[in-house]
Design a protein around this motif. Structure first.
Motif, PDB file in Angstrom:
ATOM      1  N   TRP A 230       0.767  -1.053  -0.012  1.00  0.00           N
ATOM      2  CA  TRP A 230       0.005   0.092  -0.116  1.00  0.00           C
ATOM      3  C   TRP A 230       0.819   1.118   0.169  1.00  0.00           C
ATOM      4  N   MET A 231       2.135   1.153   0.540  1.00  0.00           N
ATOM      5  CA  MET A 231       2.932   2.405   0.817  1.00  0.00           C
ATOM      6  C   MET A 231       3.227   2.967  -0.809  1.00  0.00           C
ATOM      7  N   ASP A 232       3.297   4.410  -1.008  1.00  0.00           N
ATOM      8  CA  ASP A 232       3.605   4.814  -2.041  1.00  0.00           C
ATOM      9  C   ASP A 232       4.798   6.041  -2.007  1.00  0.00           C
ATOM     10  N   SER A 233       5.070   6.492  -0.841  1.00  0.00           N
ATOM     11  CA  SER A 233       5.920   7.345  -0.572  1.00  0.00           C
ATOM     12  C   SER A 233       6.535   7.178   0.904  1.00  0.00           C
ATOM     13  N   TRP A 234       7.763   7.536   0.937  1.00  0.00           N
ATOM     14  CA  TRP A 234       8.420   7.590   2.384  1.00  0.00           C
ATOM     15  C   TRP A 234       9.602   8.383   2.436  1.00  0.00           C
ATOM     16  N   ARG A 235       9.811   9.015   3.685  1.00  0.00           N
ATOM     17  CA  ARG A 235      11.022   9.870   4.008  1.00  0.00           C
ATOM     18  C   ARG A 235      11.393   9.736   5.566  1.00  0.00           C
TER      19      ARG A 235
END
Length: 285
Positions: A230-235
């Motif tokens: 489900w994850m489409d961005s991270w930082r």
């Protein structure tokens, strides 16, 4: 001055006006929970593709699967329907934030190309209806592999960890650096995939010890579950930033930097070290 007839009409119809207003109020009350519980926006409309007299469409009306339909352009008759992929649904999580829809259709060398919201690409042989998934996104270039720090590659390719997991390049950036456990040394978080199931997740390699913590990829954590598809961005969310702000995170005091993981238009969470293990803190949905 009103006439007896007009008074009679008012007396007759006034109760119906009250009933109508009550019906509107009641309907609004029933609708309100549905509106407030919505977690994601509607999928984008996908333009149909016409090839050799056949129109291919992606209805995008079922959040549990992505499917296409084939219609005869002349007769407007539905010829067939084919499920391209299914979404694994964790019943412990909000269902709609786990939905993945089709975002694009195209034709290439006589095959129907389907792209999902998660970036995966599938090709359908329109004659046999055989489905093949493209590995272009999961097969990194030599340059991408070289960019991953050597310590991380060594930690994830040696021993039992390397046998169970592999590096994943399905999203950019594929790795992040920060002092995640608060010991003053840089740690590296890298995207991984469990070999046996294909489940996605994050491996955190601690810079001081070289020990690896697995999040997702078959290992559940908080509302994130055991598959981070489900994850489409991270930082990286720095501990310095958390100490000076209180409007973006409920974790006011972090031992180290945290990972901010997100699903667009749905929700986000912080993953942080509490001194013993990594904790999931939901930030919004």
């Amino acid at each position: 001055m009103s006439t007896p007839g007009s008074e009679l009409m008012m007396t007759k119809f006034k109760p119906w006006g009250v009933v109508t207003r009550l019906a509107v109020v009641f309907s609004s009350m029933l609708l309100l929970p549905q509106l407030t519980s919505a977690k994601r926006i509607a999928p984008a409309k996908v333009d149909p593709v016409i090839y050799e007299g056949i129109r291919y469409v992606a209805p995008n009306d079922d959040g549990r699967r992505g499917y296409v339909e084939a219609w005869n352009v002349v007769t407007n008759k539905k010829l067939w329907e084919l499920t391209i992929f299914r979404n694994r649904i964790d019943l412990n999580l909000e269902e709609d934030v786990q939905w993945v829809f089709i975002k694009g259709l195209d034709m290439h060398d006589g095959g129907l190309l389907i792209t999902s919201e998660s970036g995966k690409t599938y090709q359908v042989d329109v004659n046999t209806k055989a489905i093949t998934q493209s590995d272009s996104l999961s097969s990194p270039s030599p340059g991408a592999i070289r960019d991953v720090p050597d310590a991380v590659k060594n930690a994830l390719t040696n021993g039992s960890v390397g046998k169970k997991y592999e590096l994943s390049f399905h999203m950019n950036p594929s790795y992040l650096e920060g002092d995640l456990n608060g010991d003053g040394n840089m740690d590296v978080a890298v995207l991984i995939k469990e070999r046996s199931t294909g489940k996605l997740g994050i491996a955190i390699v601690h810079g001081t010890t070289g020990k690896v913590a697995i999040l997702g990829a078959g290992v559940g954590i908080g509302n994130g579950g055991d598959d981070f598809e489900w994850m489409d961005s991270w930082r990286v969310y720095s501990k310095t930033r958390a100490a000076h702000t209180s409007d973006e995170t409920s974790v006011s005091c972090l031992r180290g930097d945290a990972l901010l993981v997100e699903k667009s238009e749905a929700g986000s969470a912080l993953i942080y070290w509490n001194g013993k293990r990594y904790i999931w803190s939901q930030q919004g949905d």
